[in-house]
Design an enzyme around this catalytic site. Sequence first.
Site, short mmCIF file in Angstrom:
data_model
loop_
_atom_site.label_atom_id
_atom_site.label_comp_id
_atom_site.label_asym_id
_atom_site.label_seq_id
_atom_site.Cartn_x
_atom_site.Cartn_y
_atom_site.Cartn_z
N LYS A 187 2.59 18.99 1.08
CA LYS A 187 3.63 18.04 1.50
C LYS A 187 4.07 18.44 2.90
CE LYS A 187 5.92 14.51 -0.24
NZ LYS A 187 5.47 13.55 -1.26
N ASP A 234 5.38 8.98 2.94
CA ASP A 234 6.42 9.23 1.95
C ASP A 234 7.66 8.54 2.54
OD1 ASP A 234 6.93 11.00 -0.62
OD2 ASP A 234 8.66 11.39 0.64
N TRP A 253 9.34 -1.61 -4.27
CA TRP A 253 8.70 -2.89 -3.98
C TRP A 253 7.48 -3.14 -4.88
CZ3 TRP A 253 3.85 -3.18 -1.17
CH2 TRP A 253 3.48 -4.47 -0.78
N VAL A 310 8.03 2.23 -3.00
CA VAL A 310 7.84 2.46 -4.44
C VAL A 310 8.53 1.36 -5.25
CG1 VAL A 310 8.20 4.09 -6.33
CG2 VAL A 310 7.62 4.94 -4.06
O1 2IT Z 1 4.80 11.64 -3.57
C1 2IT Z 1 3.64 11.20 -3.45
O2 2IT Z 1 2.80 11.32 -4.34
C2 2IT Z 1 3.29 10.55 -2.18
N1 2IT Z 1 4.13 10.45 -1.30
C3 2IT Z 1 1.88 10.05 -1.94
C4 2IT Z 1 0.98 11.14 -1.52
C5 2IT Z 1 -0.38 10.72 -1.07
O3 2IT Z 1 -1.10 11.60 -0.57
O4 2IT Z 1 -0.76 9.56 -1.21
#
Ligand code: 2IT
Length: 446
Positions: free
Chosen positions: A126, A166, A243, A241
Amino acid sequence: MNRYAQEVFDEIKRSSHDQPEFIQAVAEVFSSISIVLDKEPVLKKERILERLVEPERIIIFRVPWRDDRGEIHVNRGYRVESNSALGPYKGGLRFHASVNLSKLKFLGFEQIFKNSLTGLPLGGGKGGSDFSANDKSANEVMNFCQSFMTELSRHIGANTDVPAGDIGVGGREIGFLFGQYKRIKNIFEGVLTGKGLSWGGSLIRPEATGFGISYSTEEMLKTKKQSLDGKVVAISGFGNVAWGTVQKVTALGGTVVTLSGPDGFIHDPDGIKGEKIDYMLEMRGSGHDSVADYAKKFGVSFYQGKRPWNIKCDVAIPCACENELDEIDAKDLIKNGCVCVVEGANMPATHTAVELLTKNGVLFAPGKAANAGGVACSGLEMAQNSIRLNWTSEEVDQRLHQIMVRIHNNCLEASQKYGTPGNYINGANIAGFQKVAYAMMEQGLI
Ligand code: 2IT
């Protein structure tokens, strides 16, 4: 908690005392997998927990950029590369003023197990920055993204680390980031997901998280011989999300009656459908970061500074951010007869809220199982990039649906096998953990 898990946890509480979200996420996983640790002493012998909680690498960097008036600003950029036992590090980038190391370590840690559950070859990671795009011009956002990628490009690659979006990072930001990566490296490759359709993106990726959440919800309700058809659904958030979730819940016959933002929530008893769903995109694009406009436009109630969990509903799907549904909210939901709570965001329910809901027989799905459709579709985008082909929306959606059904079944099976049938938290943590732990041991001391 198992004794070994408790020892490691105590040490984390000491060494990471300033990282509450990370500690919270570790506590949940360790409690769930305690029974596995009891049965399989090799996990302690191999010191798997100590290795799992320590990210393989954390990169923290300076992001200098210039605003439209020529003033210089400096933000902090991060990439937490949590685990690569199952594949390249994979996970989103969050651009928001609230971003700090605790949140990114928690999100990277969760992503390890979520990505494992998808069944696709994806490690966990992340990243992001304490930069908020809301009050910035498009030019300023581009300047920021280019500066951010100038450093990040040294650390990522299609087979190394593949970031996505994200909170605060959507199609526009992914475009700016991709363009800068290509300029610096002179490589056109699938280094990011959530790309535009004409330059390597996948159909359904924008909708995937919400579609997946809805498929998960449907599978959970099925175990009680119920379905989303005819259900009243409360949702928080109004971003990507929320949406996708509103679209699919509505298509499956549910009525979504709430949305929320940092300013409060709206209640639309007739249901958020048709042009109202399209309006969500307009609200997000406006940069206001508020949902009050929806109430004005469609003449419904707006509750300033409140969260939607005291509205009577059958199903609640928190899709905003971590710890947005607490003990008081859980009590309201239970009192109003809610039968199912599904985490659309990552860890939106507090520990006490989860305890209350599960004790009272409310079906509960953790984010790492329910919202895995987003990253799963990112995995499908990577697969399409590798074969240099694009699948149709039907094909992507069908694969996504299959993946979500499989995740649901694997979690349910693991929860049964380890003595807590129907506990999706235990099921998800156990199923996600076992695969990563054994992959790590097979790869030697990594
Ligand atoms: O929290 C998550 O799973 C995302 N933000 C998507 C991560 C991704 O690599 O598609």
